[in-house]
Design an enzyme around this catalytic site. Structure first.
Site, PDB file in Angstrom:
ATOM      1  N   LEU A   1       0.874  -1.168   0.000  1.00 56.27           N
ATOM      2  CA  LEU A   1       0.000   0.000   0.000  1.00 56.27           C
ATOM      3  C   LEU A   1       0.909   1.215   0.000  1.00 56.27           C
ATOM      4  CD1 LEU A   1      -2.716  -0.963   2.670  1.00 56.27           C
ATOM      5  CD2 LEU A   1      -2.975  -0.960   0.182  1.00 56.27           C
ATOM      6  N   ASP A   2       0.500   2.262  -0.692  1.00 58.62           N
ATOM      7  CA  ASP A   2       1.291   3.483  -0.735  1.00 58.62           C
ATOM      8  C   ASP A   2       1.444   4.081   0.657  1.00 58.62           C
ATOM      9  OD1 ASP A   2       1.639   3.330  -3.476  1.00 58.62           O
ATOM     10  OD2 ASP A   2      -0.146   4.522  -3.909  1.00 58.62           O
ATOM     11  N   LYS A   3       2.440   4.919   0.819  1.00 60.08           N
ATOM     12  CA  LYS A   3       2.763   5.523   2.115  1.00 60.08           C
ATOM     13  C   LYS A   3       1.534   6.163   2.766  1.00 60.08           C
ATOM     14  CE  LYS A   3       5.437   9.290   4.133  1.00 60.08           C
ATOM     15  NZ  LYS A   3       6.313  10.426   3.862  1.00 60.08           N
TER      16      LYS A   3
END
Length: 193
Positions: A145-147
């Site tokens: 998952l993105d930051k």
């Protein structure tokens, strides 16, 4: 498959229905638990043998009935160091950890984010039980998952779980039971640009 310590010797017999005669593509079709980049590295390192000779060309054409031997070395210890970072674990057993990743937590160590990542937290939490099959910089990680995205993530604690989860994620729920979904919330009416 033979095991000597944690090193593995894999044997693949070319069926001829892999979709390509190229060595790298045949191995990718037959060994989904190993990434294409990992297979290419093994080929270039001389760890792939055909008829007792190392084959170092990923584009080498194999024939139906050929027996390919792949010596997969023991996983190197993870380069990232474990860090005591709190994890919101919603499920854990001997094979997987399911956690709620918060916004702002980077998943993989990378330039500019060498520490303070989910991988660092997992190494501290799980120790040496994390799967190394996906590479030493990404122990146990089968998706990301993105930051700035929150959500549930599943992490493999051993190579068998890693291979199974990787295959399920690659299938995108077409033939198996695994489904994943995304949810977004918006307030107001988005502007037109």
């Amino acid at each position: 498959m033979e095991n000597s310590g944690s090193a593995q010797r894999l044997e693949v017999v070319v069926a001829g229905d892999e979709g390509s005669a190229r060595l790298d593509r045949v191995l990718a079709a037959r060994l989904p638990e190993l990434s294409r980049s990992r297979l290419k590295a093994l080929i270039l390192a001389g760890a792939v043998h055909l008829k007792a000779s190392a084959v170092r060309d990923p584009a080498y054409h194999v024939a139906s009935g050929d027996t390919i031997i792949i010596d997969v070395p023991e996983a190197a210890p993870p380069e990232p160091k474990g860090e005591d970072i709190a994890l919101d674990i919603v499920f854990e057993d001997d094979d997987i950890v399911v956690l709620n990743k918060p916004k702002g937590l980077v998943v993989h160590p990378a330039a500019g984010h060498e520490t303070g990542t989910l991988v660092n937290a997992l190494i501290a939490h799980c120790g040496t039980s994390l799967s190394g099959i996906g590479g030493v910089r990404r122990p146990g990680i089968v998706h990301r998952l993105d930051k700035d995205t929150t959500g549930l993530m599943v992490v493999a604690k051993n190579d068998l779980a890693h291979a199974s989860l990787t295959a399920q994620f690659a299938d995108h729920g077409r033939t198996g039971e695994m489904r994943r979904g995304y949810m977004a919330f918006a307030w107001g009416v988005p502007g037109r640009h």
